[in-house]
Write an enzyme that holds these catalytic residues in place. Structure first.
Site, PDB file in Angstrom:
ATOM      1  N   ALA A  61       0.849  -1.191   0.000  1.00 41.07           N
ATOM      2  CA  ALA A  61       0.000   0.000   0.000  1.00 41.07           C
ATOM      3  C   ALA A  61       0.884   1.241   0.000  1.00 41.07           C
ATOM      4  O   ALA A  61       2.020   1.194   0.486  1.00 41.07           O
ATOM      5  CB  ALA A  61      -0.880  -0.008   1.241  1.00 41.07           C
ATOM      6  N   GLY A 100       0.520  -5.089   0.919  1.00 40.57           N
ATOM      7  CA  GLY A 100      -0.522  -5.176  -0.107  1.00 40.57           C
ATOM      8  C   GLY A 100      -0.028  -5.860  -1.371  1.00 40.57           C
ATOM      9  O   GLY A 100      -0.808  -6.464  -2.110  1.00 40.57           O
ATOM     10  N   GLU A 103      -0.441  -9.403  -0.661  1.00 41.19           N
ATOM     11  CA  GLU A 103      -1.888  -9.683  -0.610  1.00 41.19           C
ATOM     12  C   GLU A 103      -2.470  -9.762  -2.023  1.00 41.19           C
ATOM     13  O   GLU A 103      -3.320 -10.605  -2.313  1.00 41.19           O
ATOM     14  CB  GLU A 103      -2.598  -8.608   0.217  1.00 41.19           C
ATOM     15  N   GLU A 123       3.073  -5.111   7.673  1.00 42.91           N
ATOM     16  CA  GLU A 123       2.150  -4.088   8.178  1.00 42.91           C
ATOM     17  C   GLU A 123       2.313  -3.836   9.670  1.00 42.91           C
ATOM     18  O   GLU A 123       2.172  -2.715  10.142  1.00 42.91           O
ATOM     19  CB  GLU A 123       0.697  -4.479   7.887  1.00 42.91           C
TER      20      GLU A 123
HETATM   21  N1  COA Z   1       4.561   3.441   0.153  1.00 47.48           N
HETATM   22  C1  COA Z   1       5.091   4.637  -0.157  1.00 47.48           C
HETATM   23  N2  COA Z   1       6.407   4.841  -0.330  1.00 47.48           N
HETATM   24  C2  COA Z   1       7.209   3.784  -0.192  1.00 47.48           C
HETATM   25  C3  COA Z   1       6.730   2.505   0.126  1.00 47.48           C
HETATM   26  C4  COA Z   1       5.337   2.350   0.291  1.00 47.48           C
HETATM   27  N3  COA Z   1       4.795   1.173   0.584  1.00 47.48           N
HETATM   28  N4  COA Z   1       7.777   1.658   0.205  1.00 47.48           N
HETATM   29  C5  COA Z   1       8.860   2.378  -0.059  1.00 47.48           C
HETATM   30  N5  COA Z   1       8.532   3.665  -0.288  1.00 47.48           N
HETATM   31  C6  COA Z   1       9.434   4.763  -0.661  1.00 47.48           C
HETATM   32  C7  COA Z   1      10.400   5.118   0.471  1.00 47.48           C
HETATM   33  O1  COA Z   1       9.837   6.066   1.342  1.00 47.48           O
HETATM   34  C8  COA Z   1      11.565   5.674  -0.290  1.00 47.48           C
HETATM   35  O2  COA Z   1      11.239   7.003  -0.629  1.00 47.48           O
HETATM   36  P1  COA Z   1      12.377   8.144  -0.682  1.00 47.48           P
HETATM   37  O3  COA Z   1      13.315   7.698  -1.748  1.00 47.48           O
HETATM   38  O4  COA Z   1      11.599   9.361  -0.988  1.00 47.48           O
HETATM   39  O5  COA Z   1      13.000   8.150   0.669  1.00 47.48           O
HETATM   40  C9  COA Z   1      11.577   4.870  -1.591  1.00 47.48           C
HETATM   41  O6  COA Z   1      10.276   4.306  -1.692  1.00 47.48           O
HETATM   42  C10 COA Z   1      12.582   3.744  -1.602  1.00 47.48           C
HETATM   43  O7  COA Z   1      12.428   2.974  -0.424  1.00 47.48           O
HETATM   44  P2  COA Z   1      13.679   2.425   0.389  1.00 47.48           P
HETATM   45  O8  COA Z   1      13.157   1.745   1.583  1.00 47.48           O
HETATM   46  O9  COA Z   1      14.663   3.511   0.577  1.00 47.48           O
HETATM   47  O10 COA Z   1      14.262   1.386  -0.672  1.00 47.48           O
HETATM   48  P3  COA Z   1      14.816  -0.061  -0.477  1.00 47.48           P
HETATM   49  O11 COA Z   1      15.143  -0.536  -1.829  1.00 47.48           O
HETATM   50  O12 COA Z   1      15.881  -0.051   0.579  1.00 47.48           O
HETATM   51  O13 COA Z   1      13.618  -0.939   0.112  1.00 47.48           O
HETATM   52  C11 COA Z   1      11.390  -1.851   0.276  1.00 47.48           C
HETATM   53  C12 COA Z   1      12.482  -1.219  -0.652  1.00 47.48           C
HETATM   54  C13 COA Z   1      10.142  -2.021  -0.548  1.00 47.48           C
HETATM   55  C14 COA Z   1      11.906  -3.201   0.780  1.00 47.48           C
HETATM   56  C15 COA Z   1      11.166  -0.914   1.477  1.00 47.48           C
HETATM   57  O14 COA Z   1      10.939   0.385   1.001  1.00 47.48           O
HETATM   58  C16 COA Z   1       9.977  -1.284   2.343  1.00 47.48           C
HETATM   59  O15 COA Z   1      10.113  -2.111   3.205  1.00 47.48           O
HETATM   60  N6  COA Z   1       8.839  -0.608   2.101  1.00 47.48           N
HETATM   61  C17 COA Z   1       7.676  -0.751   2.947  1.00 47.48           C
HETATM   62  C18 COA Z   1       6.932  -2.003   2.651  1.00 47.48           C
HETATM   63  C19 COA Z   1       5.713  -2.075   3.513  1.00 47.48           C
HETATM   64  O16 COA Z   1       5.788  -2.016   4.721  1.00 47.48           O
HETATM   65  N7  COA Z   1       4.577  -2.228   2.865  1.00 47.48           N
HETATM   66  C20 COA Z   1       3.336  -2.374   3.574  1.00 47.48           C
HETATM   67  C21 COA Z   1       2.593  -1.106   3.534  1.00 47.48           C
HETATM   68  S1  COA Z   1       1.150  -1.260   4.553  1.00 47.48           S
END
Ligand code: COA
Ligand code: ADP
Length: 719
Positions: A61, A100, A103, A123
């Site tokens: 999400a 998501g 999911e 989450e």
């Molecule tokens: N929604 C919005 N923005 C997101 C996002 C999400 N679900 N996941 C990552 N981003 C953004 C980060 O804020 C970051 O933004 P920035 O460059 O402006 O700082 C950018 O995407 C890159 O993320 P980053 O974590 O720095 O990259 P990464 O390659 O190290 O890791 C993920 C990628 C996907 C593993 C990690 O971002 C992550 O764990 N995201 C969250 C996943 C999550 O919890 N999803 C459930 C949502 S309910």
């Protein structure tokens, strides 16, 4: 936001397009809904593959949308529509399938993952639960115990583990989209009755009640007051005990509670704060995006005590070749053994070969002549460090960055001992340095942007959360800790016990209260610092001056304990007692209680009943007040920097978002009012006097935390 193409004649490929992680924003969800509909209506399409662009399936999400008005189609019906499709839908998972994203994949009929992909339902780490059917589908697919583990911890699993658990159907080393397309062709036209996870019965373990009871106990214990892990257990229980439709209702209900909770806001703030600190800036105007780091292939560590050993391990594990220098022969031998042991244990845990050969040891500082960067970790003694920096400046090749792992000393003074002060920065690690995630990168007034960028980059490379901070006594973390500790001592004088103070802080969410932590790190550490500052005066055991230093209130309680040889865990006695020196279980100590009574009697102090609320307000608000002073002084660029330091270095409970975020949740006006109240009651404690920035923020209507930087900027421009 999502692209439609037809490949291999009859396969519709839907590609999510929302860089950098293809988060499911309103536009992406709309794209998926529209394109799935189109594919279902397209006679030529026999099966569908969903994938993400740029090697990432989907990061879940869109967290940026949380807390705003929801627009676009919701996730749950979108995923139901995919699952209900009569044409097979295959998820091609590359990179990440998280939250998501997973999911969505669970709504597909088949899942094919690249071997390097990572999957999970994180989450809970954002204060939520997987509420797009994840909490109901995952237990049906992989069973209750495994689903509970994934959902309550939020941990990411590798593709191999996902295959073993049954989350994915196939793992490939080849291009996962091509593999998925081939697979989609092979299953076109087949019955999908057995592929819709929501129709599966949830496997019911025979000892269901005991299993959930035990899971609930486990999460309550480790959650330290966080509510999301508890809701996650409740949601999985619903999957195991209710029909799917009712389980979904329960999932929605539990999510609604979490979604509006302060904890979810705090945890989401932490997510972004952690990323924001990488975008550092210095008062000189130098910034992360305009300052180029230099590569560090070879580094030196000087001094192999606890800190030096941990730093050497962290560097070696990240592939940096290390020269480790220790002048004491015995210490060098011991360190060699200890470092090898740490590397071997680390390698065993992560299933890789230990990198023993990447560290060379020497008793001679001349061995550092050709390194790119030096981290000095000798005794915390300015005159010794001065000497080491003079030597380094003479020995190292031009262009070598010189870093000091001091926890409080003046980085600029050390820089002044060298020929190139612009190459000097602080790298303040936290013990044990190969484990603790925090690194304070300390820039002095003369540190070059390139030196800061290089230290920040190296921190990232070795897996640290690095925060750039200015040069002052104690930098950010320890500077704020001082008034916090001081209040804890004062509370003991006024009638509290270590148990009462620690109990209040632990109930707030700290893993350990202030006295337990002091026992763990050693009471002699602070004693040595206070001695150095001329505060310890055994001659002043009684009389009115015993509790006053430089005109301010002072508590000699910590000094008195040290004089008795009570240094904490290592001596078996401190604020608590331990079964043996080095013992870990802190027990209440009757000696300490009667010592406190005697102390109060000696100084004419009358013990009063102290409520937990007072402990929290005095210990935490005084720490927060110092945080505002740090912002005012420009030592930290923003509240996120301070919060990240407290989250990763000082055990601040994440679901409270860090001290500055916590202040914003309590309300700045309330923090100010309580500080004024306590300062009036204790006018001889300067730390309780509310600082200007806090007053100014309250006067300007207590703006939300993301607006504080504007007020700080204005304040600085007026200085
Ligand atoms: N929604 C919005 N923005 C997101 C996002 C999400 N679900 N996941 C990552 N981003 C953004 C980060 O804020 C970051 O933004 P920035 O460059 O402006 O700082 C950018 O995407 C890159 O993320 P980053 O974590 O720095 O990259 P990464 O390659 O190290 O890791 C993920 C990628 C996907 C593993 C990690 O971002 C992550 O764990 N995201 C969250 C996943 C999550 O919890 N999803 C459930 C949502 S309910
Ligand atoms: P910690 O890392 O926990 O702060 P110490 O302060 O005990 O632990 O470690 C400092 C180490 O630095 C000691 O092992 C000491 O022998 C070593 N040391 C002191 N001076 C020098 C020097 N000039 N060069 C290299 N090592 C030194």
């Amino acid at each position: 936001m999502a692209q439609y193409s037809r490949v291999s004649g009859s396969v519709c490929l839907i590609t999510l397009q929302n860089p950098p992680v293809n988060a499911l924003s309103a536009a992406v969800r709309q794209g998926i809904v529209d394109l799935v509909k189109r594919a279902l209506g397209d006679q030529k399409v026999k099966s569908i593959v969903i994938c993400g662009q740029n090697g990432v399936f989907c990061g879940g999400a869109d967290i940026k949308e949380f807390g705003k008005n929801m627009t676009g189609p919701p996730l749950v019906p979108m995923i139901h529509a995919i699952e209900a499709s009569n044409k097979p839908v295959v998820a091609a998972i590359e990179g990440s399938a998280l939250g998501g994203g997973l999911e969505l994949a669970l709504g597909c009929h088949y899942r094919i993952a690249h071997s390097k992909a990572r999957l999970g339902l994180p989450e809970v780490t954002l204060g939520l639960l997987p509420a797009a059917g994840g909490s109901q589908r995952l237990p049906r697919l992989i069973g209750v115990p495994a689903a509970l583990n994934l959902i309550t911890t939020g941990r990411h699993v590798t593709a191999a583990e996902a295959l073993q658990l049954g989350i994915v159907d196939q793992v490939t080393d080849q291009n996962s989209v091509d593999t998925a397309v081939k697979f989609a062709l092979s299953v076109a036209g087949q019955s999908l009755d057995s592929r819709r996870i929501s129709t599966y019965p949830c496997p019911r373990p025979s000892d269901l009640d005991a299993l959930f009871e035990e899971a609930m106990q486990r999460v309550r214990q480790s959650a330290r007051g966080a509510i999301a892990p508890v809701a996650c257990v409740q949601a999985v229980r619903a999957a195991a005990t209710l029909p799917y439709a009712q389980g979904m209702e329960r999932e929605k209900e539990l999510m609604a509670n979490l979604f509006t909770s302060g904890q979810a806001r705090a945890l989401q703030y932490c997510f972004f704060a952690q990323r924001a600190v990488g975008r550092w800036s210095m008062p000189s105007g130098a910034r992360w995006d305009t300052s180029k780091p230099s590569p560090v292939h070879k580094a030196a560590v000087i001094g192999l005590g606890t800190m030096g050993r941990g730093i050497a391990v962290a560097l070696a594990q990240a592939g940096v070749s290390v020269v480790a220098v220790e002048t004491q022969e015995k210490q060098l031998m011991e360190a060699k053994q200890a470092v090898s042991g740490m590397l071997q244990r680390g390698a065993k845990r992560s299933g890789v070969a230990p990198v023993l050969d990447s560290i060379s040891y020497s008793p001679n500082i001349q061995a550092v002549a050709d390194v790119d960067l030096v981290i000095e970790a000798v005794f915390e003694d300015m005159s010794l460090k001065e000497k080491v920096f003079q030597q380094l400046s003479a020995i190292c090749k031009p262009g070598t960055f010189l870093c000091t792992n001091t926890s409080a000393l003046d980085v600029d003074h050390l820089a002044s001992q060298t020929r190139s002060p612009e190459m000097v920065v602080g790298m303040h690690f936290f013990a044990p340095a190969h484990v603790m995630k925090l690194l304070e990168v300390v820039y002095g007034p003369r540190s070059s942007p390139q030196a800061v960028a290089t230290a920040m980059q190296l921190g990232k490379k070795i897996g640290k959360v690095s925060v750039a901070v200015g040069n002052c006594r104690g930098f950010v973390g320890n500077r704020m800790l001082k008034p916090y500790l001081e209040q804890a001592f004062f509370l003991l004088e006024e009638g509290a016990t270590p148990e009462l103070v620690d109990g209040a802080l632990e109930e707030f969410g700290f893993a350990m209260g202030v006295f337990r932590v002091s026992d763990l790190s050693g009471l002699d550490v602070g004693w040595k610092v206070r001695k150095g500052d001329g505060l310890v005066n055994p001659g002043l055991a009684s009389g009115p001056q015993a509790r006053v230093r430089q005109g301010h209130r002072y508590s000699p309680l910590g000094d008195l304990l040290c004089e008795q040889g009570r240094f904490g865990q290592k001596t078996g006695r401190g604020w608590y007692q331990y079964d043996t020196p080095g013992g870990r279980v802190a027990r209440s100590d009757p000696w300490l209680h009667s010592f406190l009574e005697g102390y109060r009697a000696q100084h004419g102090l009358v013990a009063r009943r102290i409520e937990q609320q007072e402990v929290l307000e005095r210990c935490l608000y005084v720490l927060i007040n110092e945080g505002f002073r740090i912002l005012e002084d420009g030592i930290a660029a923003g509240p996120e920097d301070i919060d990240v330091i407290y989250l990763f270095g000082y055990g601040w409970p994440r679901h409270r978002g860090g001290p500055m975020f916590y202040a914003s949740m309590v309300g700045l006006a309330k923090v100010l009012e309580r500080l004024e109240h306590y300062h009036q009651a204790h006018p001889d404690v300067p730390y309780l006097q509310p600082c200007n920035l806090l007053r100014r923020l309250v006067a300007s209507g207590s703006p939300p935390i993301h607006k504080w930087r504007e007020v700080i900027k204005k304040l600085h421009s007026q200085l």
